[in-house]
Write an enzyme that holds these catalytic residues in place. Structure first.
Site, PDB file in Angstrom:
ATOM      1  N   GLN B 134      10.866 -14.508   4.582  1.00  0.00           N
ATOM      2  CA  GLN B 134      11.313 -15.697   5.305  1.00  0.00           C
ATOM      3  C   GLN B 134      10.111 -16.580   5.624  1.00  0.00           C
ATOM      4  O   GLN B 134       9.252 -16.186   6.423  1.00  0.00           O
ATOM      5  CB  GLN B 134      12.003 -15.243   6.593  1.00  0.00           C
ATOM      6  CG  GLN B 134      12.448 -16.347   7.506  1.00  0.00           C
ATOM      7  CD  GLN B 134      12.866 -15.795   8.862  1.00  0.00           C
ATOM      8  OE1 GLN B 134      12.391 -14.741   9.281  1.00  0.00           O
ATOM      9  NE2 GLN B 134      13.750 -16.490   9.538  1.00  0.00           N
ATOM     10  N   GLY B 135      10.054 -17.755   5.029  1.00  0.00           N
ATOM     11  CA  GLY B 135       8.942 -18.665   5.275  1.00  0.00           C
ATOM     12  C   GLY B 135       9.322 -19.744   6.258  1.00  0.00           C
ATOM     13  O   GLY B 135       9.616 -20.888   5.895  1.00  0.00           O
ATOM     14  N   SER B 137       7.662 -19.784   9.844  1.00  0.00           N
ATOM     15  CA  SER B 137       6.515 -20.087  10.704  1.00  0.00           C
ATOM     16  C   SER B 137       5.336 -20.663   9.931  1.00  0.00           C
ATOM     17  O   SER B 137       5.091 -20.297   8.782  1.00  0.00           O
ATOM     18  CB  SER B 137       6.052 -18.820  11.415  1.00  0.00           C
ATOM     19  OG  SER B 137       7.125 -18.252  12.104  1.00  0.00           O
ATOM     20  N   SER B 169       6.505 -11.756   6.808  1.00  0.00           N
ATOM     21  CA  SER B 169       6.683 -10.315   6.594  1.00  0.00           C
ATOM     22  C   SER B 169       7.175 -10.054   5.183  1.00  0.00           C
ATOM     23  O   SER B 169       8.033 -10.777   4.672  1.00  0.00           O
ATOM     24  CB  SER B 169       7.698  -9.760   7.591  1.00  0.00           C
ATOM     25  OG  SER B 169       7.245  -9.969   8.897  1.00  0.00           O
ATOM     26  N   GLU B 254      19.438 -13.455  12.645  1.00  0.00           N
ATOM     27  CA  GLU B 254      18.176 -12.803  12.961  1.00  0.00           C
ATOM     28  C   GLU B 254      18.177 -12.276  14.392  1.00  0.00           C
ATOM     29  O   GLU B 254      17.638 -11.215  14.686  1.00  0.00           O
ATOM     30  CB  GLU B 254      17.028 -13.811  12.769  1.00  0.00           C
ATOM     31  CG  GLU B 254      15.659 -13.250  13.085  1.00  0.00           C
ATOM     32  CD  GLU B 254      14.511 -14.126  12.577  1.00  0.00           C
ATOM     33  OE1 GLU B 254      14.782 -15.271  12.160  1.00  0.00           O
ATOM     34  OE2 GLU B 254      13.369 -13.663  12.593  1.00  0.00           O
ATOM     35  N   GLU B 394      10.365 -15.515  25.674  1.00  0.00           N
ATOM     36  CA  GLU B 394      10.466 -16.751  26.465  1.00  0.00           C
ATOM     37  C   GLU B 394      11.484 -17.700  25.828  1.00  0.00           C
ATOM     38  O   GLU B 394      12.324 -18.284  26.514  1.00  0.00           O
ATOM     39  CB  GLU B 394       9.099 -17.438  26.553  1.00  0.00           C
ATOM     40  CG  GLU B 394       8.078 -16.710  27.438  1.00  0.00           C
ATOM     41  CD  GLU B 394       7.520 -15.438  26.803  1.00  0.00           C
ATOM     42  OE1 GLU B 394       7.581 -15.302  25.561  1.00  0.00           O
ATOM     43  OE2 GLU B 394       7.042 -14.563  27.550  1.00  0.00           O
TER      44      GLU B 394
HETATM   45  C1  LIG Z   1       5.458  -8.858  13.496  1.00  0.00           C
HETATM   46  C2  LIG Z   1       5.775 -10.279  13.214  1.00  0.00           C
HETATM   47  C3  LIG Z   1       6.495 -10.594  12.083  1.00  0.00           C
HETATM   48  C4  LIG Z   1       6.800 -11.922  11.782  1.00  0.00           C
HETATM   49  N1  LIG Z   1       7.480 -12.184  10.641  1.00  0.00           N
HETATM   50  C5  LIG Z   1       7.751 -13.479  10.331  1.00  0.00           C
HETATM   51  C6  LIG Z   1       8.398 -13.792   9.112  1.00  0.00           C
HETATM   52  O1  LIG Z   1       8.729 -12.912   8.329  1.00  0.00           O
HETATM   53  N2  LIG Z   1       8.643 -15.073   8.828  1.00  0.00           N
HETATM   54  C7  LIG Z   1       8.300 -16.085   9.683  1.00  0.00           C
HETATM   55  O2  LIG Z   1       8.594 -17.233   9.370  1.00  0.00           O
HETATM   56  N3  LIG Z   1       7.656 -15.832  10.841  1.00  0.00           N
HETATM   57  C8  LIG Z   1       7.370 -14.541  11.179  1.00  0.00           C
HETATM   58  N4  LIG Z   1       6.714 -14.269  12.358  1.00  0.00           N
HETATM   59  C9  LIG Z   1       6.275 -15.371  13.196  1.00  0.00           C
HETATM   60  C10 LIG Z   1       7.063 -15.515  14.477  1.00  0.00           C
HETATM   61  O3  LIG Z   1       8.329 -16.047  14.203  1.00  0.00           O
HETATM   62  C11 LIG Z   1       6.260 -16.435  15.418  1.00  0.00           C
HETATM   63  O4  LIG Z   1       5.055 -15.774  15.719  1.00  0.00           O
HETATM   64  C12 LIG Z   1       7.011 -16.721  16.696  1.00  0.00           C
HETATM   65  O5  LIG Z   1       8.121 -17.551  16.451  1.00  0.00           O
HETATM   66  C13 LIG Z   1       6.131 -17.348  17.787  1.00  0.00           C
HETATM   67  O6  LIG Z   1       5.444 -18.450  17.314  1.00  0.00           O
HETATM   68  P1  LIG Z   1       3.882 -18.600  17.535  1.00  0.00           P
HETATM   69  O7  LIG Z   1       3.281 -17.348  17.023  1.00  0.00           O
HETATM   70  O8  LIG Z   1       3.466 -19.877  16.923  1.00  0.00           O
HETATM   71  O9  LIG Z   1       3.646 -18.649  19.088  1.00  0.00           O
HETATM   72  P2  LIG Z   1       3.718 -19.935  20.000  1.00  0.00           P
HETATM   73  O10 LIG Z   1       4.952 -20.689  19.718  1.00  0.00           O
HETATM   74  O11 LIG Z   1       2.424 -20.668  19.919  1.00  0.00           O
HETATM   75  O12 LIG Z   1       3.868 -19.268  21.430  1.00  0.00           O
HETATM   76  C14 LIG Z   1       2.775 -18.754  22.182  1.00  0.00           C
HETATM   77  C15 LIG Z   1       3.289 -18.346  23.545  1.00  0.00           C
HETATM   78  O13 LIG Z   1       3.833 -19.489  24.222  1.00  0.00           O
HETATM   79  C16 LIG Z   1       5.180 -19.261  24.565  1.00  0.00           C
HETATM   80  N5  LIG Z   1       5.955 -20.484  24.386  1.00  0.00           N
HETATM   81  C17 LIG Z   1       5.995 -21.324  23.334  1.00  0.00           C
HETATM   82  N6  LIG Z   1       6.885 -22.308  23.518  1.00  0.00           N
HETATM   83  C18 LIG Z   1       7.444 -22.081  24.729  1.00  0.00           C
HETATM   84  C19 LIG Z   1       8.436 -22.737  25.490  1.00  0.00           C
HETATM   85  N7  LIG Z   1       9.089 -23.814  25.059  1.00  0.00           N
HETATM   86  N8  LIG Z   1       8.763 -22.205  26.683  1.00  0.00           N
HETATM   87  C20 LIG Z   1       8.139 -21.084  27.146  1.00  0.00           C
HETATM   88  N9  LIG Z   1       7.201 -20.430  26.472  1.00  0.00           N
HETATM   89  C21 LIG Z   1       6.849 -20.921  25.280  1.00  0.00           C
HETATM   90  C22 LIG Z   1       5.675 -18.185  23.611  1.00  0.00           C
HETATM   91  O14 LIG Z   1       6.787 -17.483  24.132  1.00  0.00           O
HETATM   92  C23 LIG Z   1       4.450 -17.320  23.452  1.00  0.00           C
HETATM   93  O15 LIG Z   1       4.380 -16.446  24.535  1.00  0.00           O
HETATM   94  C24 LIG Z   1       6.392 -12.948  12.665  1.00  0.00           C
HETATM   95  C25 LIG Z   1       5.680 -12.643  13.814  1.00  0.00           C
HETATM   96  C26 LIG Z   1       5.368 -11.307  14.101  1.00  0.00           C
HETATM   97  C27 LIG Z   1       4.593 -11.020  15.341  1.00  0.00           C
END
Ligand SMILES: Cc1cc2nc3c(=O)[nH]c(=O)nc-3n(C[C@H](O)[C@H](O)[C@H](O)COP(=O)(O)OP(=O)(O)OC[C@H]3O[C@@H](n4cnc5c(N)ncnc54)[C@H](O)[C@@H]3O)c2cc1C
Lengths: 378, 411
Positions: B134-135, B137, B169, B254, B394
């Site tokens: 899944q692309g 992020s 992933s 999901e 969150e």
């Molecule tokens: C093990 C793992 C597998 C993954 N697999 C995939 C995958 O297969 N495909 C894919 O596309 N992505 C994948 N991801 C990515 C995942 O979807 C993102 O990491 C996730 O959506 C959070 O985005 P971010 O990392 O940019 O954090 P950010 O959005 O930068 O968030 C950082 C912190 O700020 C908080 N925050 C952000 N916005 C808000 C808000 N509006 N209100 C309150 N708090 C907020 C968050 O809760 C978090 O605590 C994976 C991530 C992990 C850890």
């Protein structure tokens, strides 16, 4: 025995729940409840029992006191999940009545076989009842009242809604052996002294027995009493879960209407997430409530374990939901005229009654880690 | 008889008998390779091959994609996937490796893809022959998913893709990717379109997959770079500019609230894996010395273990309650809590296990003295993947507050 997928919550249980919600909302909406129990309140004045007896008569006419009475004793014999649903609505309305105590007494009497049938028939007919067992520390281990020369002697504390009841189920000890008695509160030698309590929606009393000649239901009442405990805990949990739902809904509405910083309160994450956490806590308690009720109906060997979980969870949820509600209402939430204090105090009262959260968890830990025999000794 | 069997329809009851019999004859037994806690940490080709062959045999037997129509490679049944899942979990079979394919890509392609595309893609997805990723992020777009910048530019009836996806992933094993792309820079939401793209066949020809290492030391997710990758317009799902709506279908599934049940298998409950449950922690506590006593004698630990058990039991009961409409106030209220609660409860349970183990919890996978083969510290670290991936806790709370409680939207 396997549990039904839907807790055995059939259509008629749903109808009972809906009907009860409408009944409470129409007959005693929260502004009228407040007017009834809180308007003329003076902290220093002696406690009064405030309720609308005519509504109780209507509830009796609707058959609510016979719901849990087995068919063999002239009742309807509804499953306990249905009764839980009714009490959830009772809690949502913070309704002042002896419904909870009467259903709790019914639960104990139902475990007495034929010996309990005469009393159960009275309950089915509308006799409001409560339970006298606790000592001044709030322990529900029988001993506060004793049988001396065949008569009841002693004082039971924390007797709920005694001021609204006709009869009391006394759990006394006879030569150390728990024994059940069915006593009219108006009998000679029975004295009811009301406690001044924080909860305005209930009354509570110390009930003294001074050589009362009473109807003995069960001589070896230990088994019946012990088997009924999970049901007593579950029923109180239902009231608490319903009340928590009122607190959540009321606070959500307030968070939608009230504006600060040009936004409704619920826009702010500190408020939004807190409310979601309250919802999560309520759902946890509610799922546990129904699983406990269902176990009482269908899987008695797991009832104790699940009822410990339900009461522990409901107690924590009650305190959490009530606390957040007052906080999120801000200054107005701390006033007497804002209705939330009625629920705040009812929840505090329920939380501490029949074992608080930590007590139930300790009992459950003993059950699971040390085995049933060690748990009984504790 | 289990809870669920009591209410089986005739079709479900017959299918259940079939599943039981098939599983009894075809259970692969103790895995021949060490399996990670979840399919998202599959590291070696040996692990992948072992799990793919298990998924293939289950698919050939009709236990995968049960509720999808036959034309797209499904079983053409009604409400039978639940039955298969229950039997697989009860028999503690291994999990299927194609989790993202089954859980997210399949329902999305099924609801939004053209007929020919469904028939082309879904059978090999169900069989596990094609692994999916899944692309969504990107480095600059995680929680704020609609902010993705990877761009698709039209060129005749083709699209040219450029950009950078991250934390993807299983991309290192994947044949296909579901991808959210920007097709219009002028609009945030309406500027998004949704595609499926073949990535394995384009490696070195516009696609680069670079493994990232997780904090646990395991691999499993990747960076995926697109440089002038050319894809056919027939790989677009739904209309141009409707990518956000399509992504909602993916996210709903999901986060555990979709209507097409994911064909999970025994999964985390396979023989060789540790199950993250408070009963397991209690068991651990009765075997762990603490001074002259056992850890299970410590009153504070007892209280906290029982607290965890109570939360776990409640979450389990949510499933049952969500099927009794009279006992819930909003249809999404419980389903939307599932992922949030499951991940937070797992995290707290694993944290408690480390406290029970004491200093020995510092011993990791390769240490022969590590209690439970070092699985508890692994589970604890991994649990942060669960509270971050698929919508952080969150973001889940925002969704619950806005969609279920009706509070003002934060965006
Ligand atoms: C093990 C793992 C597998 C993954 N697999 C995939 C995958 O297969 N495909 C894919 O596309 N992505 C994948 N991801 C990515 C995942 O979807 C993102 O990491 C996730 O959506 C959070 O985005 P971010 O990392 O940019 O954090 P950010 O959005 O930068 O968030 C950082 C912190 O700020 C908080 N925050 C952000 N916005 C808000 C808000 N509006 N209100 C309150 N708090 C907020 C968050 O809760 C978090 O605590 C994976 C991530 C992990 C850890």
């Amino acid at each position: 025995m396997a549990q039904p997928k839907n807790y055995g919550f059939e259509e008629e249980a749903g109808m009972l729940k809906d009907g009860a919600r409408r009944f409470f909302a129409e007959k005693l909406p929260v502004d009228q409840l407040h007017a009834l129990v809180a308007d003329a309140y003076v902290p220093e004045r002696a406690p009064e029992v405030k309720w609308r007896k005519e509504l109780w008569d209507e509830m009796v006419a609707l058959g609510w006191t016979s719901l849990a009475v087995p068919e063999s004793a002239g009742g309807v014999g509804m499953p306990w999940v249905a009764v839980a649903a009714l009490l959830e609505e009772n809690g949502r309305a913070a309704f002042p009545s002896p419904l909870l105590t009467t259903l709790q007494a019914t639960a104990v009497l139902s475990h007495c076989g034929q010996a309990g049938e005469a009393a159960l028939a009275e309950v089915a007919g509308g006799c409001a009842a409560t339970i006298a067992v606790m000592d001044p520390a709030g322990s529900a281990v029988p001993g506060a009242v004793k049988v001396v020369d065949g008569k009841l002697m002693g004082t039971a504390s924390f007797v709920q809604d005694a001021g609204k009841c006709d009869s009391v189920l006394v759990v006394a000890t006879d030569e150390g052996e728990p024994t059940l008695f069915w006593v009219k509160l108006a009998s000679d030698g029975v004295e009811v002294r009301q406690d001044a309590i924080i909860d305005l929606t209930r009354d509570q009393a110390r009930v003294s027995f001074d050589g009362v000649a009473a109807d003995r239901i069960e001589t070896h009442g230990a088994a019946a009493w012990d088997a009924a405990l999970p049901t007593l805990w579950m029923l109180l949990s239902a009231d608490m879960v319903g009340a928590a739902e009122w607190l959540l809904q009321t606070t959500v509405e307030y968070a939608q209407q009230r504006k600060q910083f040009d936004r409704s309160l619920g826009f702010f994450q500190a408020v939004k997430h807190d409310l979601v956490n309250v919802m999560i806590a309520i759902d946890e308690s509610k799922s546990l409530l129904y699983s406990a009720a269902c176990a009482i109906d269908h899987e008695p060997e797991r009832a104790r374990e699940l009822a410990h979980m339900a009461k522990s969870s409901a107690s924590d949820t009650a305190a959490f939901a009530a606390g957040r509600t007052v906080q999120m209402h801000g200054g107005i939430g701390f006033t007497w005229e804002c209705y939330v204090h009625l629920y705040f105090k009812r929840q505090k009262h329920s939380q501490l009654l029949w074992g608080d959260a930590a007590w139930h968890r300790a009992a459950l830990a003993a059950l699971l880690l040390d085995g049933p025999s060690a748990a009984a000794a504790a | 008889m289990s809870d669920s069997e009591r209410k089986d329809t005739a079709e479900q009851a017959e299918f259940r008998r079939y599943c039981k019999a098939w599983i009894a004859d075809n259970h692969p037994g103790e895995p021949t390779v060490r399996l990670p806690l979840s399919p998202l940490e599959i590291m070696t080709p040996e692990q992948m091959a072992y799990l793919q062959s298990w998924q293939k045999s289950a698919y050939d037997a009709g236990l995968v994609g049960c509720d999808y129509p036959k034309e797209v490679g499904g079983g053409g049944r009604k409400d039978c996937q639940r039955v298969a899942n229950e039997e697989l979990v009860a028999a503690r079979t291994p999990y299927y490796p194609n989790v993202i394919g089954l859980g997210m890509a399949a329902p999305t392609v099924f609801h939004h893809g053209k007929e020919a595309l469904k028939q082309q893609l879904l059978p090999r997805l169900f069989s596990g022959e094609d692994i999916w990723c899944q692309g969504f992020s990107e480095p600059g777009a995680g929680s704020d998913l609609a902010n993705v910048q990877t761009f698709a530019e039209p060129k005749g009836d083709k699209w040219i893709i450029n950009g950078h996806k991250v934390w993807t992933s299983l991309a290192h094993f994947a044949e296909w990717m579901i991808i959210l792309l920007r097709t219009d820079k002028g609009h945030k939401y309406e500027g998004l379109s949704y595609f499926v793209v073949p990535i394995a066949s384009a490696l070195g020809k516009g696609v680069t997959v670079k493994p990232l290492i997780k904090m646990t030391g395991e691999t499993g997710f990747n960076e995926v770079l697109f440089e002038n990758l050319e894809v056919d317009d027939s790989f677009r799902l739904d209309e141009l500019g409707k990518g956000w709506q399509v992504a909602m279908t993916t996210l709903l599934h999901e986060r555990g609230a979709g209507e097409l049940v994911t064909p999970r298998a025994g999964g985390l409950k396979s023989e060789s894996s540790l199950s993250i449950s408070s009963r397991n922690v209690m068991d651990l506590a009765t075997k762990t010395p603490r001074g002259a006593q056992q850890a299970s004698d410590d009153p504070l630990l007892r209280d906290r273990m029982v607290r965890q058990l109570i939360r776990e039991e409640a979450l389990k009961e949510h499933q049952r309650r969500s099927r009794v409409p009279a006992l819930i106030d909003h249809p999404m209220r419980l389903p939307l809590q599932n992922k949030l609660l499951a991940s937070e409860i797992a995290q707290d349970t694993a944290a408690l296990a480390l406290e029970v183990e004491g200093p020995a919890a510092s011993l990791y996978l390769a240490d022969e003295n590590a209690p439970a083969r070092g699985q508890w510290p692994l589970a604890y670290m991994n649990s942060y993947g669960m509270t971050i991936a698929a919508g952080t806790s969150e973001i889940q709370r925002n969704i619950l507050g806005e969609r279920v409680l009706g509070l003002a939207k934060s965006k």
